[in-house]
Design a protein around this motif. Structure first.
Motif, PDB file in Angstrom:
ATOM      1  N   ILE A  56     -49.020  12.286  11.588  1.00 47.38           N
ATOM      2  CA  ILE A  56     -47.746  11.992  12.378  1.00 47.38           C
ATOM      3  C   ILE A  56     -46.721  11.523  11.203  1.00 47.38           C
ATOM      4  CG2 ILE A  56     -46.570  10.628  13.782  1.00 47.38           C
ATOM      5  CD1 ILE A  56     -49.037  10.172  15.384  1.00 47.38           C
ATOM      6  N   ALA A  57     -46.818  10.761  10.105  1.00 50.14           N
ATOM      7  CA  ALA A  57     -45.956  10.477   9.168  1.00 50.14           C
ATOM      8  C   ALA A  57     -45.584  11.918   8.545  1.00 50.14           C
ATOM      9  CB  ALA A  57     -46.290   9.694   8.104  1.00 50.14           C
ATOM     10  N   VAL A  63     -39.972  17.133  10.298  1.00 49.44           N
ATOM     11  CA  VAL A  63     -38.850  16.994  11.612  1.00 49.44           C
ATOM     12  C   VAL A  63     -37.380  16.465  10.890  1.00 49.44           C
ATOM     13  CG1 VAL A  63     -37.883  15.906  13.684  1.00 49.44           C
ATOM     14  CG2 VAL A  63     -40.283  16.743  13.473  1.00 49.44           C
ATOM     15  N   ARG A  64     -37.533  15.376  10.056  1.00 46.40           N
ATOM     16  CA  ARG A  64     -36.321  14.942   9.511  1.00 46.40           C
ATOM     17  C   ARG A  64     -35.620  15.811   8.455  1.00 46.40           C
ATOM     18  NH1 ARG A  64     -39.130   9.702   9.131  1.00 46.40           N
ATOM     19  NH2 ARG A  64     -39.716  10.255   7.189  1.00 46.40           N
ATOM     20  N   ASP A  65     -36.516  16.650   7.842  1.00 46.56           N
ATOM     21  CA  ASP A  65     -35.904  17.611   6.726  1.00 46.56           C
ATOM     22  C   ASP A  65     -35.310  18.680   7.571  1.00 46.56           C
ATOM     23  OD1 ASP A  65     -36.915  16.206   4.746  1.00 46.56           O
ATOM     24  OD2 ASP A  65     -38.821  17.560   4.227  1.00 46.56           O
ATOM     25  N   GLU A  69     -31.587  20.107   7.311  1.00 43.10           N
ATOM     26  CA  GLU A  69     -31.329  21.258   7.153  1.00 43.10           C
ATOM     27  C   GLU A  69     -30.690  21.969   8.156  1.00 43.10           C
ATOM     28  OE1 GLU A  69     -34.583  23.704   6.302  1.00 43.10           O
ATOM     29  OE2 GLU A  69     -35.269  22.537   4.580  1.00 43.10           O
ATOM     30  N   THR A  70     -30.541  21.493   9.465  1.00 39.02           N
ATOM     31  CA  THR A  70     -30.061  22.051  10.589  1.00 39.02           C
ATOM     32  C   THR A  70     -28.519  21.368  10.578  1.00 39.02           C
ATOM     33  OG1 THR A  70     -31.960  22.226  12.006  1.00 39.02           O
ATOM     34  CG2 THR A  70     -29.948  22.360  13.080  1.00 39.02           C
ATOM     35  N   THR A  71     -28.251  20.235  10.103  1.00 38.21           N
ATOM     36  CA  THR A  71     -27.162  19.712  10.158  1.00 38.21           C
ATOM     37  C   THR A  71     -26.398  20.297   9.018  1.00 38.21           C
ATOM     38  OG1 THR A  71     -28.191  17.635  10.807  1.00 38.21           O
ATOM     39  CG2 THR A  71     -25.761  17.589   9.663  1.00 38.21           C
TER      40      THR A  71
END
Length: 195
Positions: A56-57, A63-65, A69-71
């Motif tokens: 999960i980590a 997800v954070r990456d 990248e999306t931002t």
């Protein structure tokens, strides 16, 4: 690793070295004694409550990456869109300026063209006037040359005519001029009548 994380392996590991059935090449010592006591353990084994914490980590990290990248992609796209819109505005302004410049140049060309045609027409009429003036000057020059050429003859004819008029008056008044030559006077009169 899977077993350490609490998973259960359902297939047995292959036995021995390269599937030969020999499990280990071990040198057995000739002294077989009692093995030493096992080391003390901290506590009895308990099942981990966070069995899937690592996965999960890892997924949270992914997800954070992806969010980062999306931002970054959205920021770059927004910036690129602004640059594109600025470039399109500059291009539209340049096209408008070029169009205005072209219109101004075409108007100037038309003005110059009409001025050129007017000047060419004036040049033709001026050339015709010049030719007429030169012809008139040539005729005046010819007339002056003739007058200069025959000036002495005409002056002599006038003097003779004046004298003959004086003599004619005198004859009418009663004087006798029978000794005067009349041939040169007659020639001068014929010459003046031709002119």
């Amino acid at each position: 690793i899977y077993e350490n994380m609490g998973g259960e392996v359902t297939t047995p590991a292959p036995g021995g070295i390269a599937g030969t059935g020999i499990e280990a090449l071990v040198q057995l010592s000739s002294r077989r004694g009692a093995p030493p006591p096992p080391p003390e353990t901290a506590a009895a084994y308990t099942k981990k409550s966070q069995e899937s914490g690592g996965v999960i980590a890892m997924m949270d990290l992914l997800v954070r990456d992806l969010d980062k990248e999306t931002t970054v992609a959205e920021t770059e796209e927004t910036q690129a869109q602004k640059e594109y819109e600025a470039m399109m505005a500059e291009c539209a302004e340049k096209r408008a300026q070029d169009s205005k410049s072209l219109t101004d140049k075409e108007a100037a060309k038309a003005d110059l063209q009409s001025s050129l045609e007017t000047s060419q027409g004036e040049t033709k009429s001026t050339a015709k006037e010049l030719i007429a003036t030169q012809r008139y000057m040539a005729s005046l020059h010819a007339e002056c040359d003739w007058l200069l050429q025959y000036y002495d003859v005409r002056r002599q004819a006038r003097v003779e005519e004046s004298e003959s008029l004086t003599k004619a008056k005198a004859v009418l008044a009663g004087a006798d001029y029978s000794f005067v030559q009349l041939g040169s006077v007659a020639r001068a009169r014929k010459f003046l009548q031709r002119v």
